[in-house]
Design a protein around this motif. Structure first.
Motif: not given
Length: 331
Positions: A143-152, A199-215
């Protein structure tokens, strides 16, 4: 005493967009984090009003950067159902005040400002915490936040490959369409979260309440910008990953209440003492950031009021210099 006349400068979103670019936002926000790390700010934890009937909340975020005479407050909502009535999920305004009199100086639309300053924070965190030879970026959320995170990140790293996943393939395609001309690199769009985590840098920008990323999906040396958890109960990363990584937050009290670590702490899985330090302490040299190419680092971003007032002050100063905005008489 004669009549007193005073006006306030009003800046709409178009005005803010004319002034604020990512490069400037990175510079301004890095200094704001530095001042936080040096103890030169007053910043209460953001307060929440919950509108449960409407699945929304309203947040107030005041801050004073003492050695720079910058003072103000942001008021921001999060209403996920707003799309049904044609409104953005997040809307915000910032009010800047004189530190000497308290008089209001400027009011500006701050949804765009919030997107950019949050993206800048992710870039700054990666600058200090990611491996310098990071070339592959994983994006969970488009979404919108993903755009600015990647741009930065594109301002600070030589990006060769971007992997994107979200619940909406159209959003994935839009992120590629908007950013590929800027990054000029390979994009992989997928619905496989595990693939993106390689990946080298992972960016998470979701509103979830149950984890998406496993160790077990995160390889040694990865840096993670955890951006989506900004309210109590939200969590994108599983607690095992948090516990076995170096976790740096933007602000310990705020993150403990509403950041990525909030669920793990409230459930007793980790303690506040398990947080390594704040980003401002790394920038100020109080704490060391990444210490090896093997460790996993996590930046837990909740969004700080000092970021808002520092960025708004930059916009206000530029607006005055360039005669942008509209002056409104308030009395």
């Amino acid at each position: 005493m004669g009549a007193i006349f005073m006006d306030i400068l009003f800046l709409n979103q178009k005005d803010v967009k004319k002034i604020l670019d990512m490069s400037s936002a990175i510079e301004v926000n890095e200094d704001a984090f530095l001042q936080h790390g040096l103890g030169n700010v007053q910043m209460p934890v953001k307060s929440y009003l919950y509108m449960h009937e409407y699945n929304g909340d309203l947040r107030t975020m005041p801050a004073f950067i003492e050695n720079q005479d910058i003072c103000g407050v942001k008021v921001v909502n999060v209403h996920p159902d707003n799309q049904r009535v044609g409104l953005p999920t997040v809307m915000a305004v910032v009010l800047l005040n004189s530190t000497s009199t308290g008089a209001p100086l400027a009011m500006m639309e701050a949804s765009y400002l919030t997107d950019v300053r949050t993206g800048a924070a992710g870039g700054i965190a990666a600058k200090y915490l990611a491996r310098k030879n990071s070339h592959v970026i994983g994006m969970i959320g488009a979404g919108h936040q993903a755009h600015t995170q990647l741009l930065a990140l594109s301002h600070l790293f030589d990006i060769k490959h971007v992997k994107v996943t979200s619940a909406d393939m159209e959003e994935n395609e839009m992120l590629e369409r908007d950013l590929k001309p800027v990054l000029d690199c390979e994009f992989t769009l997928t619905m496989d979260i595990e693939e993106v985590c390689d990946c080298d840098i992972l960016v998470t920008t979701t509103p979830v309440r149950k984890p998406l990323v496993r160790r077990e999906w995160i390889k040694a040396g990865t840096h993670i910008n955890a951006i989506g958890a900004d309210a109590k109960g939200k969590q994108e990363l599983d607690s095992e990953l948090l516990l076995h990584s170096k976790v740096i937050v933007d602000d310990v009290p705020q993150a403990s209440h509403s950041g990525e670590v909030n669920v793990a702490i409230s459930e007793g899985f980790m303690k506040v003492d398990d947080i390594y330090c704040e980003l401002g302490h790394v920038i100020a040299g109080v704490c060391q950031g990444r210490q090896s190419d093997e460790e996993i680092t996590i930046f837990d971003s909740t969004g700080l009021a000092i970021q808002d007032v520092a960025t708004a002050n930059y916009v206000y100063t530029k607006a005055l210099h360039n005669n942008i905005g509209k002056k409104l008489e308030i009395f």
